[in-house]
Design a protein around this motif. Sequence first.
Motif, PDB file in Angstrom:
ATOM      1  N   ILE A 141       0.820  -1.216   0.000  1.00  0.00           N
ATOM      2  CA  ILE A 141       0.000   0.000   0.000  1.00  0.00           C
ATOM      3  C   ILE A 141       0.855   1.268   0.000  1.00  0.00           C
ATOM      4  O   ILE A 141       0.444   2.297  -0.527  1.00  0.00           O
ATOM      5  N   GLU A 142       2.057   1.196   0.540  1.00  0.00           N
ATOM      6  CA  GLU A 142       2.933   2.377   0.573  1.00  0.00           C
ATOM      7  C   GLU A 142       3.410   2.774  -0.828  1.00  0.00           C
ATOM      8  O   GLU A 142       3.863   3.895  -1.038  1.00  0.00           O
ATOM      9  N   LYS A 143       3.289   1.861  -1.806  1.00  0.00           N
ATOM     10  CA  LYS A 143       3.689   2.158  -3.188  1.00  0.00           C
ATOM     11  C   LYS A 143       2.594   2.886  -3.964  1.00  0.00           C
ATOM     12  O   LYS A 143       2.826   3.344  -5.078  1.00  0.00           O
ATOM     13  N   LEU A 144       1.405   2.980  -3.381  1.00  0.00           N
ATOM     14  CA  LEU A 144       0.268   3.591  -4.058  1.00  0.00           C
ATOM     15  C   LEU A 144       0.561   5.060  -4.379  1.00  0.00           C
ATOM     16  O   LEU A 144       1.049   5.800  -3.528  1.00  0.00           O
ATOM     17  N   HIS A 145       0.287   5.452  -5.604  1.00  0.00           N
ATOM     18  CA  HIS A 145       0.515   6.830  -6.052  1.00  0.00           C
ATOM     19  C   HIS A 145      -0.401   7.113  -7.238  1.00  0.00           C
ATOM     20  O   HIS A 145      -1.095   6.222  -7.711  1.00  0.00           O
ATOM     21  N   THR A 146      -0.395   8.346  -7.696  1.00  0.00           N
ATOM     22  CA  THR A 146      -1.125   8.711  -8.902  1.00  0.00           C
ATOM     23  C   THR A 146      -0.401   9.854  -9.587  1.00  0.00           C
ATOM     24  O   THR A 146       0.572  10.387  -9.059  1.00  0.00           O
ATOM     25  N   ASP A 171      -6.441  15.327 -10.334  1.00  0.00           N
ATOM     26  CA  ASP A 171      -7.542  16.175 -10.805  1.00  0.00           C
ATOM     27  C   ASP A 171      -8.777  15.346 -11.153  1.00  0.00           C
ATOM     28  O   ASP A 171      -9.902  15.711 -10.798  1.00  0.00           O
ATOM     29  N   ARG A 172      -8.569  14.231 -11.846  1.00  0.00           N
ATOM     30  CA  ARG A 172      -9.679  13.372 -12.277  1.00  0.00           C
ATOM     31  C   ARG A 172     -10.414  12.794 -11.066  1.00  0.00           C
ATOM     32  O   ARG A 172     -11.647  12.810 -11.004  1.00  0.00           O
ATOM     33  N   ILE A 173      -9.668  12.305 -10.075  1.00  0.00           N
ATOM     34  CA  ILE A 173     -10.283  11.694  -8.887  1.00  0.00           C
ATOM     35  C   ILE A 173     -11.033  12.746  -8.073  1.00  0.00           C
ATOM     36  O   ILE A 173     -12.153  12.506  -7.620  1.00  0.00           O
ATOM     37  N   LEU A 192     -15.084  12.373  -7.562  1.00  0.00           N
ATOM     38  CA  LEU A 192     -15.597  12.095  -6.220  1.00  0.00           C
ATOM     39  C   LEU A 192     -16.079  13.353  -5.502  1.00  0.00           C
ATOM     40  O   LEU A 192     -16.594  13.267  -4.391  1.00  0.00           O
ATOM     41  N   GLY A 193     -15.864  14.512  -6.107  1.00  0.00           N
ATOM     42  CA  GLY A 193     -16.298  15.753  -5.478  1.00  0.00           C
ATOM     43  C   GLY A 193     -15.480  16.121  -4.254  1.00  0.00           C
ATOM     44  O   GLY A 193     -16.006  16.677  -3.285  1.00  0.00           O
ATOM     45  N   LEU A 194     -14.186  15.813  -4.282  1.00  0.00           N
ATOM     46  CA  LEU A 194     -13.304  16.126  -3.156  1.00  0.00           C
ATOM     47  C   LEU A 194     -12.806  17.560  -3.266  1.00  0.00           C
ATOM     48  O   LEU A 194     -12.684  18.104  -4.358  1.00  0.00           O
ATOM     49  N   SER A 195     -12.465  18.158  -2.128  1.00  0.00           N
ATOM     50  CA  SER A 195     -11.935  19.521  -2.148  1.00  0.00           C
ATOM     51  C   SER A 195     -10.452  19.487  -2.509  1.00  0.00           C
ATOM     52  O   SER A 195      -9.803  18.449  -2.428  1.00  0.00           O
ATOM     53  N   THR A 196      -9.927  20.639  -2.871  1.00  0.00           N
ATOM     54  CA  THR A 196      -8.508  20.713  -3.241  1.00  0.00           C
ATOM     55  C   THR A 196      -7.611  20.485  -2.033  1.00  0.00           C
ATOM     56  O   THR A 196      -6.438  20.173  -2.189  1.00  0.00           O
ATOM     57  N   ASP A 232      -6.010  15.144   0.375  1.00  0.00           N
ATOM     58  CA  ASP A 232      -4.912  14.368  -0.202  1.00  0.00           C
ATOM     59  C   ASP A 232      -5.539  13.143  -0.849  1.00  0.00           C
ATOM     60  O   ASP A 232      -5.996  12.226  -0.157  1.00  0.00           O
ATOM     61  N   VAL A 233      -5.581  13.136  -2.160  1.00  0.00           N
ATOM     62  CA  VAL A 233      -6.273  12.094  -2.919  1.00  0.00           C
ATOM     63  C   VAL A 233      -5.689  10.710  -2.649  1.00  0.00           C
ATOM     64  O   VAL A 233      -6.424   9.744  -2.453  1.00  0.00           O
ATOM     65  N   VAL A 234      -4.369  10.592  -2.617  1.00  0.00           N
ATOM     66  CA  VAL A 234      -3.738   9.288  -2.402  1.00  0.00           C
ATOM     67  C   VAL A 234      -4.069   8.769  -0.999  1.00  0.00           C
ATOM     68  O   VAL A 234      -4.430   7.598  -0.836  1.00  0.00           O
ATOM     69  N   GLU A 235      -3.988   9.629   0.012  1.00  0.00           N
ATOM     70  CA  GLU A 235      -4.321   9.207   1.382  1.00  0.00           C
ATOM     71  C   GLU A 235      -5.796   8.827   1.485  1.00  0.00           C
ATOM     72  O   GLU A 235      -6.145   7.860   2.156  1.00  0.00           O
ATOM     73  N   TYR A 236      -6.653   9.572   0.819  1.00  0.00           N
ATOM     74  CA  TYR A 236      -8.080   9.272   0.804  1.00  0.00           C
ATOM     75  C   TYR A 236      -8.304   7.858   0.256  1.00  0.00           C
ATOM     76  O   TYR A 236      -9.017   7.049   0.855  1.00  0.00           O
ATOM     77  N   CYS A 237      -7.672   7.556  -0.876  1.00  0.00           N
ATOM     78  CA  CYS A 237      -7.820   6.236  -1.501  1.00  0.00           C
ATOM     79  C   CYS A 237      -7.215   5.139  -0.633  1.00  0.00           C
ATOM     80  O   CYS A 237      -7.803   4.064  -0.481  1.00  0.00           O
ATOM     81  N   LYS A 238      -6.047   5.396  -0.055  1.00  0.00           N
ATOM     82  CA  LYS A 238      -5.413   4.406   0.832  1.00  0.00           C
ATOM     83  C   LYS A 238      -6.340   4.056   1.989  1.00  0.00           C
ATOM     84  O   LYS A 238      -6.508   2.876   2.332  1.00  0.00           O
ATOM     85  N   ASN A 239      -6.934   5.074   2.606  1.00  0.00           N
ATOM     86  CA  ASN A 239      -7.827   4.830   3.743  1.00  0.00           C
ATOM     87  C   ASN A 239      -9.027   3.984   3.340  1.00  0.00           C
ATOM     88  O   ASN A 239      -9.446   3.100   4.089  1.00  0.00           O
ATOM     89  N   LYS A 240      -9.584   4.245   2.160  1.00  0.00           N
ATOM     90  CA  LYS A 240     -10.709   3.440   1.674  1.00  0.00           C
ATOM     91  C   LYS A 240     -10.265   1.988   1.448  1.00  0.00           C
ATOM     92  O   LYS A 240     -10.941   1.047   1.843  1.00  0.00           O
ATOM     93  N   ILE A 241      -9.113   1.809   0.798  1.00  0.00           N
ATOM     94  CA  ILE A 241      -8.621   0.475   0.463  1.00  0.00           C
ATOM     95  C   ILE A 241      -8.279  -0.328   1.726  1.00  0.00           C
ATOM     96  O   ILE A 241      -8.533  -1.533   1.798  1.00  0.00           O
TER      97      ILE A 241
END
Length: 85
Positions: free
Chosen positions: A11-16, A22-24, A28-32, A35-44
């Motif tokens: 999971i520590e290798k996860l990146h974008t 911008d696409r995510i 998902l309607g996230l604010s600027t 942290d998109v990567v942390e958001y996804c890591k927490n979900k996963i």
Amino acid sequence: MEPTQALLSNIEKLHTTAMGIDRIRKNLGLSTADDVVEYCKNKILDKRCAIYQQGKNWYCEMDGIRITVNSYSYTIITAHKMKDR
């Protein structure tokens, strides 16, 4: 190693990419400020997340969203709100 475990173990290798961020955020309607990567890591990492592999990608589904991760590079490709069926 089971495919799901491979993602969780690395999971520590996860990146974008910048475009991925911008696409995510848009999909998902996230604010600027989010942290998109942390958001996804927490979900996963959530035990309720359903993770499966199809071809070269992992799909992680939880809370009405689907996160797509490349299984070779650990790149978060996109995330979408899932449509109700």
